[in-house]
Every structure is written in C-alpha cells, then in structure tokens.
Design a protein around this motif. Structure first.
Motif, PDB file in Angstrom:
ATOM      1  N   ILE A 108       7.276 -61.541-107.583  1.00 20.27           N
ATOM      2  CA  ILE A 108       7.343 -62.197-106.271  1.00 20.27           C
ATOM      3  C   ILE A 108       6.125 -61.822-105.431  1.00 20.27           C
ATOM      4  O   ILE A 108       5.547 -62.657-104.724  1.00 20.27           O
ATOM      5  CB  ILE A 108       8.654 -61.810-105.560  1.00 20.27           C
ATOM      6  N   VAL A 111       3.100 -63.908-106.193  1.00 20.42           N
ATOM      7  CA  VAL A 111       3.062 -65.216-105.521  1.00 20.42           C
ATOM      8  C   VAL A 111       2.367 -65.090-104.172  1.00 20.42           C
ATOM      9  O   VAL A 111       1.565 -65.939-103.774  1.00 20.42           O
ATOM     10  CB  VAL A 111       4.488 -65.774-105.342  1.00 20.42           C
ATOM     11  N   TYR A 118      -0.333 -69.046 -97.188  1.00 21.92           N
ATOM     12  CA  TYR A 118       0.638 -70.136 -97.266  1.00 21.92           C
ATOM     13  C   TYR A 118      -0.037 -71.504 -97.149  1.00 21.92           C
ATOM     14  O   TYR A 118       0.467 -72.422 -96.494  1.00 21.92           O
ATOM     15  CB  TYR A 118       1.708 -69.995 -96.167  1.00 21.92           C
ATOM     16  N   ALA A 126       6.512 -74.473-104.120  1.00 23.64           N
ATOM     17  CA  ALA A 126       7.027 -73.136-103.814  1.00 23.64           C
ATOM     18  C   ALA A 126       8.495 -73.027-104.213  1.00 23.64           C
ATOM     19  O   ALA A 126       8.923 -72.011-104.788  1.00 23.64           O
ATOM     20  CB  ALA A 126       6.856 -72.840-102.330  1.00 23.64           C
ATOM     21  N   SER A 127       9.277 -74.073-103.941  1.00 23.57           N
ATOM     22  CA  SER A 127      10.687 -74.072-104.317  1.00 23.57           C
ATOM     23  C   SER A 127      10.851 -73.967-105.824  1.00 23.57           C
ATOM     24  O   SER A 127      11.706 -73.225-106.324  1.00 23.57           O
ATOM     25  CB  SER A 127      11.357 -75.348-103.806  1.00 23.57           C
ATOM     26  N   ILE A 129       8.734 -72.635-108.001  1.00 18.10           N
ATOM     27  CA  ILE A 129       8.332 -71.299-108.459  1.00 18.10           C
ATOM     28  C   ILE A 129       9.428 -70.279-108.196  1.00 18.10           C
ATOM     29  O   ILE A 129       9.832 -69.519-109.097  1.00 18.10           O
ATOM     30  CB  ILE A 129       7.012 -70.877-107.764  1.00 18.10           C
ATOM     31  N   TYR A 130       9.943 -70.251-106.983  1.00 14.60           N
ATOM     32  CA  TYR A 130      10.972 -69.255-106.652  1.00 14.60           C
ATOM     33  C   TYR A 130      12.281 -69.548-107.383  1.00 14.60           C
ATOM     34  O   TYR A 130      13.012 -68.623-107.758  1.00 14.60           O
ATOM     35  CB  TYR A 130      11.200 -69.215-105.139  1.00 14.60           C
ATOM     36  N   ARG A 131      12.581 -70.814-107.619  1.00 17.31           N
ATOM     37  CA  ARG A 131      13.792 -71.157-108.370  1.00 17.31           C
ATOM     38  C   ARG A 131      13.692 -70.650-109.811  1.00 17.31           C
ATOM     39  O   ARG A 131      14.664 -70.093-110.344  1.00 17.31           O
ATOM     40  CB  ARG A 131      14.006 -72.676-108.348  1.00 17.31           C
ATOM     41  N   LEU A 133      11.777 -68.157-110.854  1.00 15.96           N
ATOM     42  CA  LEU A 133      11.822 -66.697-110.824  1.00 15.96           C
ATOM     43  C   LEU A 133      13.264 -66.202-110.728  1.00 15.96           C
ATOM     44  O   LEU A 133      13.661 -65.264-111.441  1.00 15.96           O
ATOM     45  CB  LEU A 133      11.004 -66.177-109.636  1.00 15.96           C
ATOM     46  N   ASN A 134      14.050 -66.839-109.859  1.00 11.68           N
ATOM     47  CA  ASN A 134      15.446 -66.434-109.704  1.00 11.68           C
ATOM     48  C   ASN A 134      16.240 -66.716-110.982  1.00 11.68           C
ATOM     49  O   ASN A 134      17.065 -65.898-111.414  1.00 11.68           O
ATOM     50  CB  ASN A 134      16.076 -67.185-108.526  1.00 11.68           C
ATOM     51  N   TYR A 137      15.287 -64.121-113.579  1.00 12.51           N
ATOM     52  CA  TYR A 137      15.887 -62.820-113.269  1.00 12.51           C
ATOM     53  C   TYR A 137      17.372 -62.807-113.648  1.00 12.51           C
ATOM     54  O   TYR A 137      17.875 -61.834-114.229  1.00 12.51           O
ATOM     55  CB  TYR A 137      15.730 -62.498-111.781  1.00 12.51           C
TER      56      TYR A 137
END
Length: 424
Positions: A108, A111, A118, A126-127, A129-131, A133-134, A137
C-alpha cells in the motif's frame, strides 16, 4: 467489453510495472520491517529465499490481476504452501498473520510512492488497485491459515535429480570456461586486426572526415582491448591464487552509493535509470576493494548491454552473519546456448525468483535477430567468472536469474565479518 476495460485501466498497468522494478526493494523492506517487529520471533536463521518462500509468486499474481491477465496460479494454493513452510519452520499462527500484514502495508505504501501527489491515478484505476490488494490479502490470509496445520513432504527423488543435474552442469561449466578464454583470445586478435587495417588506411590519401572515422575505430578497439586485457590479467592472477584479502571495517552503504554515482554519467548518457536502495548505513568487516571490483564488474556489464529501462541496485542486512547485494537490469539477458547462459543456469537459485522477469511471461518470445555485438556478449562471461572467483575468495555465494529479452538479476551474499584467512 474487456478491451474497453483494459484501456481504462492503463494506469493500473503502469503501477504493476512500477512494482516489478521495485520487487527487490519491497522484499528487502518487508524483511527489515519484520526483523524490527518485537512481537515476531527471530528469523536470523532464514536465508533470503527461505524467508520470501512463496511471496514472489503472490506478487506475480497481483501483477497479472492489475494488468487484467489471467493468473498463472491459484493464490489460495500458493498461500497454503507458504503457510505450510512457516508451520514446518516452527512459526506461530500469529507470526504468520503479522508477517502478511507487514507485506501488504508495504505494498500500500508503494502505491503512495508511485502517486505521491494523487495526480497519476484516477478514481477507477485507484479503486481497481486497492480492490486487488484487498482481494490478494484476503486470499493470502485465508490460504495460509487454512493450510497452516497440514503436513506435506518434499519428494526426495526430485532433490536427487536436481543434484545430479547440478553435477552435470558443473562439468559443462568447466569446459565452457575454457571456451570463454578462447573467445577472448579471438576478440583480441580481431580488434588488433581492425586497428592495424585502420592504421594502414589512415596513411593513404583521404579526407578529414575519413581520417576522423578511422581514428574513432582505432580508439573504440583500443578501449575494447584494454578492457579485455585487464579482465584476463585479473583472471590469471586469481587462477594463480595470488589474490589476498585486506580486512577492514567500513560502511558498505557509502561504498555502494559512491560507486553508483561514479557510474551515473554513463547511465545518463545511455538514458538509463540507475537507482540504489538500501540501509542508510551498514557497517561490515571485509575487503573494500574486492567488493568494489565485484560491483563495478556487474555495473559495467549491465550498463554496457542494457538498451532501455534501467539498472537497480539493492542491498540489505540478511542476518547477523550475512548481508546481500543485488544488481538487477532490464537488458537482453543471456543468449541461449552461450557460455554465459550456461554459467547463469548453474548459479540459478533453487527457489522461486524475485526478479522482474519472474514467471509472468506466458508466451514464447520471438527468436531474436543476430546482434552485431554478439562477440562482445560471448566475452562478457569472463567478467562473471572473475566476480565468481572473487566470491569464492571471500566465501560469498552468487545467484543469477536471467532470461533472453527480459533482464538479469545477480544476487551476492557476503559475510558481515569477513574471515581474514579466506582463500580461493
């Protein structure tokens, strides 16, 4: 539909490429962060590959998902194998979970490094990428925990086959070393022939432009001859056992950064990225000159053959007894069926790769066209042999990961407190 989605997520693809070039760095940070966590048990007995275990494959899967490529592996299965390894190593379940938390916290943070202001990532990218990653995990945690108490055994027959293959490669490498020397002798004769012909032509009536071109040819071949003679002299001295170690205490981080800065003008001239990531200070007791020779040899090869991309230097304290130095490039790699390629195959690490050219490539690359510098690439292996000889002198270990048209990673583990009586 899939094509339009891929076009919208090009920034996520750029993020994936950024993570590939940062692979060694983030794995080093993960190890350092775990070592600094007082709630985790000691991992000083782990080598780098043992500590990383299946995590490089999980990073490959994350890369593929960010670029909307079908993953090569099931992350739950890979994570279960990682959990099994930790169980067999005497880890507690809480240690396993905390380690994964540290890993994804670093991802994280990467990123934020990629997009500090930003401005690079829009909301959709961005959504995505973070989705992912989650999602990764969750699957990593689930797979590791589910399989944590399962027992598996390693096939002894596969280990025996690997040892037999390694023994056969050792015999082949001995033969190929002599081929390197023959190649170097041939290159020397060729360079002298070119210089002699250019010198003779310069005596005949010609224009100023032609004479200038002939002098450029002579100077270029003189540089090549000088480099080859220095390498052959180093190699002969080491083969004769005339190298000794001068052990002193010094900051190797400062030495690496100084060597990198000296090479920066060459990188800038070739429009290549050159970075160094490691501890601000790392004191060791070793031979400063020999370590600098190793780094300069590897940097010279990387800068010489990398046409685009960059060279990435990384180092870290592996445990109380060892520290590790990595030099990774985005060059052409070693051509198949060459002495250098066989040498690299012999020094390939036993466990999964952590290089940017790791198992992401699913298609066979097209055959490359003949390179006008093929004769130079043949003789670059002599520099690797010299590095290997210095490693033997210093009782250091050397790993090489390389694939044609993909890049090369060389990783060397040195003693933190060098033995003064080490001999080649």
């Amino acid at each position: 539909m899939a094509k339009r989605k891929a076009e919208k997520l090009t920034q996520a693809g750029e993020m994936a490429a950024f993570l590939r070039t940062r692979r060694e760095v983030l794995l080093n940070k993960w190890r350092e962060r775990c070592d600094a966590d007082p709630t985790l048990s000691s991992k000083s007995s782990f080598s780098r590959e043992e500590f990383n275990d299946q995590v490089p494959l999980l990073l490959d899967i994350l890369d593929q998902r960010l670029t909307l490529t079908k993953p090569s592996y099931d992350p739950v299965v890979i994570s279960s194998q990682h959990g099994l390894h930790r169980w067999q190593s005497g880890y507690s379940l809480s240690d396993l979970v905390i380690e994964l938390e540290h890993l994804f916290a670093i991802l994280i943070a990467e990123v934020a490094i990629f997009d500090p202001d930003y401005t690079k990532l829009d909301t959709e990218n961005a959504s995505h990428i973070y989705r992912e990653l989650n999602r990764m995990y969750s699957e990593a945690s689930r797979g590791s925990v589910i399989s944590y108490n399962e027992l598996r055994q390693t096939a002894a027959a596969e280990q025996a086959a690997s040892l037999q293959t390694a023994l056969e490669q050792l015999h082949q490498m001995g033969k190929k070393r002599n081929e390197h020397l023959r190649h170097s002798s041939h290159d020397l004769r060729s360079s002298f022939s070119v210089m002699l012909m250019a010198s003779q032509l310069s005596q005949t009536p010609s224009s100023e432009e032609e004479r200038s071109e002939l002098m450029t040819i002579i100077n270029r071949n003189l540089t090549s001859v000088r480099d080859m003679l220095l390498q052959l002299t180093d190699y002969a001295r080491m083969e004769a056992g005339q190298e000794t170690l001068d052990i002193k205490r010094f900051d190797v981080s400062a030495l690496i950064r100084e060597t990198m800065e000296n090479a920066r003008p060459v990188a800038e001239m070739r429009k290549l990225t050159l970075t160094a990531d490691g501890p601000e200070k790392l004191e060791i007791a070793s031979d400063r000159v020999q370590i600098q020779r190793i780094l300069q040899n590897l940097l010279y090869n990387a800068l010489k053959y990398t046409e685009k991309g960059g060279i990435y230097i990384s180092w870290a304290n592996e445990n109380e007894a060892r520290w590790v130095l990595s030099i990774q490039d985005t060059g052409p790699g070693f051509q198949e069926n060459t002495p250098a390629a066989l040498f690299a195959e012999q020094l390939k690490p036993a466990s999964h790769t952590t290089a940017i050219h790791s198992q992401l490539q699913t298609e066979t690359p097209p055959p490359s066209s003949p390179d006008k510098n093929d004769h130079l690439k043949e003789s670059e292996g002599l520099g690797l042999f010299i590095v290997k000889k210095i490693c033997e002198l210093m009782k250091a270990t050397m790993d090489i990961e390389s694939k044609p048209a993909t890049g090369t990673l060389v990783r060397i583990r040195f003693q933190s407190k060098q033995e003064p009586n080490a001999q080649a």
